[in-house]
Every structure is written in C-alpha cells, then in structure tokens.
Design an enzyme around this catalytic site. Structure first.
Site, PDB file in Angstrom:
ATOM      1  N   CYS A  78       0.839  -1.204   0.000  1.00  0.00           N
ATOM      2  CA  CYS A  78       0.000   0.000   0.000  1.00  0.00           C
ATOM      3  C   CYS A  78       0.873   1.252   0.000  1.00  0.00           C
ATOM      4  CB  CYS A  78      -0.926  -0.021   1.210  1.00  0.00           C
ATOM      5  SG  CYS A  78      -1.820   1.512   1.512  1.00  0.00           S
ATOM      6  N   CYS A  81      -0.022   3.971   2.529  1.00  0.00           N
ATOM      7  CA  CYS A  81       0.365   3.557   3.885  1.00  0.00           C
ATOM      8  C   CYS A  81       1.786   4.003   4.206  1.00  0.00           C
ATOM      9  CB  CYS A  81       0.268   2.034   4.032  1.00  0.00           C
ATOM     10  SG  CYS A  81      -1.397   1.355   3.851  1.00  0.00           S
TER      11      CYS A  81
END
Length: 322
Positions: A78, A81
């Site tokens: 991700c 993230c």
C-alpha cells in the site's frame, strides 16, 4: 479521502475480537519490518508498536482502559500507507503519551481486518475503554489528522476519564534508558511515611508518599504505600455493617458499591472487591461507570500489577468495557 468526524455513534462491536492463535508474524519479523519502513525503533517500544491477533486483547483492549490506542491498518504493498505510517509515528512521539499507536499488518492479521470492517487501507481507528471509533481512511493531510487526534484525546478524557501518561518527546525519541539514581532523599521521606503509619497518621503518610512521587512518579514503594494509605483513610471510621447494608439494598448505587469494595479489599476479599466493581462497570454508563473503573484501577495499585488476581481482573474489566 477526508477524515470522518469522530463520534460515539461510530462504535464498533469488539465482542468478537479475541486472540486468534499464535501470531502469524513473529516479533523479530515485526521489528525488522518496522525498521525497513523507517519507524523509530526506540519509540516503538513505548508509544508505537506492532500488534497481531494473538496480542490484541492485552496490547490494545486492556491498554485502552488507561490510554487511547490509535490503530493503523497497513500493508507493504500500500503506497499511501508508506506516507501515512511515518506521519502517525511522528505524531505519536509529538503527542507524548496522550495516545499510543498500534500498527496492524492486514496481510498477516485478516481476522482483525474483518472484525473492524475495514474496506480499504490505510484505515485508522481508535480504541478507548474497549470501544472502537473509526477515525479516517486514506492518507489525509496532517492538519486534519491533528484535528481528529485532538478530538480523540478530548473524548477520551471527558467521556471516559482516560488520560495517557505523559512522556517527553525526547524520551519518546530516545526510548527506554537505564534508570537514573533517585534525585531526592527518598529513604528519609519513606521513613517519615513509615513513622506516620506507626502513629496512625494516615494524612502524614499520604503526604510523605506524595512527596516522593512528586520527584519520581514511578517509585514502586511510594506508589504502593500511597494506594494502601489512601485506602485505609477511606475506610477509617466507617460503619462496616452500614456500608454493606447500603450496598446490598441499592445495587445500582455506585458510590455504595465503591465503598463496599474498599471494605472487601481491606478485609482481604480481593476477588470480591474486584468482582463487585467489574459488575458495577457492566451495568452502568457515563460518570458512574467511570467512577467504578477509576476506583478499580486504584485498587489494582494496592494489590500490585504482578498479582495474578489483578491480571485476571484487568482482562475482565476490558471485556466489561466493551
């Protein structure tokens, strides 16, 4: 995506969130991953930490009774993230103990991912007194994240009476250090406390213990002595029969149950005292629930954190809160 406004109407039912077998990611792997992502390793031990399904109850649910726990759901693949994670870690250090940050790798902890109803990552939740609050989703701007965190801290304090233990920013960055030598004349102060107790001067003993704790808030003997002296002061001069009758006649009277729990503990009935207050927490809400919770935490100090009865009661408290 903009952060959603946090409110108590967003509470998630965590009753089904339990430890789910052994951790899928061992501690060494978690530490290595945190280092690879640039997380401050020293701070991770206190304000920022990785959590898995097996450790969730102890590290998040139980801890949330004393400090707000922010949960960052992330994954290695991700990209947002990787932007949000370091920002949250930096804010955890900056807020200096007003909240702690738990990092959950969704690839290794699918049960937690499902239980929280996470739809996409990064996703950020908080747990306060065993109750989950959805905070925001996506890599939000820092200014908006600060607003959400400020509101979280305010809700935790005003609605639950939960205030995290202060930690200096320097200490958060440096991590645990070797304990320093006591800065004050603790032996003399503790001797004064003991002498006061021998004379039945509970007020003097309490003040002496507080003098030690003013310089060294974590001093174990002073913490224990203060908790015990304050307990003795609360039950001094009360009529045990009247207190117990009041508690029996009015199960819904929180102050009556708190007074009876004090007597239970003084009489050596530790499990009875803990059980009475946990039951009170279960059937109350708002200020009444918080009063029972706070007194239970105070009684934990009297017995000591290492006592297995305290460990069992902490688990029961975390379940009662959610």
């Amino acid at each position: 995506m903009q952060p959603r406004n946090m409110s108590m109407s967003g509470v998630v039912d965590l009753a089904a969130v339990k430890a789910a077998g052994e951790a899928k990611q061992k501690a060494e792997q978690a530490r290595a991953e945190a280092a690879r992502r640039g997380a401050p390793p020293a701070a991770a031990g206190r304000l920022v930490f990785d959590v898995d399904e097996a450790g969730f109850e102890a590290q998040v649910l139980q801890r949330s009774a004393e400090v707000p726990v922010v949960i960052d759901f992330w994954a290695d693949w991700c990209e947002p993230c990787k932007q949000l994670g370091p920002l949250l870690e930096r804010l955890a250090a900056e807020y200096a103990g007003r909240f702690v940050l738990a990092k959950v790798d969704v690839e290794a902890n699918q049960l937690l991912f499902q239980q929280f109803g996470v739809q996409s990552i990064p996703a950020v939740f908080a747990v306060v007194a065993g109750q989950a609050l959805p905070l925001f989703q996506g890599a939000a701007p820092e200014a908006q994240i600060r607003q959400v965190l400020d509101q979280l801290v305010q809700v935790a304090e005003q609605r639950f009476g939960i205030v995290g233990a202060p930690v200096s920013a320097e200490a958060a960055e440096e991590g645990p250090q070797e304990p320093e030598q006591p800065a004050g004349p603790y032996d003399a102060a503790l001797s004064l406390a003991h002498e006061a107790l021998d004379k039945g001067d509970l007020g003097g003993a309490i003040q002496a213990y507080k003098n030690v704790l003013a310089d060294d808030p974590a001093h174990p003997e002073a913490k224990l002595g203060l908790a015990q002296a304050e307990l003795l002061q609360r039950v001094q001069g009360v009529d045990p029969q009247a207190v117990r009758k009041a508690a029996a006649d009015a199960p819904g009277d929180v102050q009556a149950q708190i007074a009876a729990a004090d007597l239970d503990l003084v009489g050596g009935h530790v499990e009875d005292a803990f059980g009475r207050l946990i039951d009170t927490v279960k059937r109350t809400a708002g200020d009444d629930r918080n009063a029972a919770r706070v007194r239970l935490l105070e009684l934990f100090e009297v017995i000591g954190a290492d006592d297995p009865r305290v460990s069992a009661a902490r688990t029961a408290l975390s379940r009662a809160l959610f």
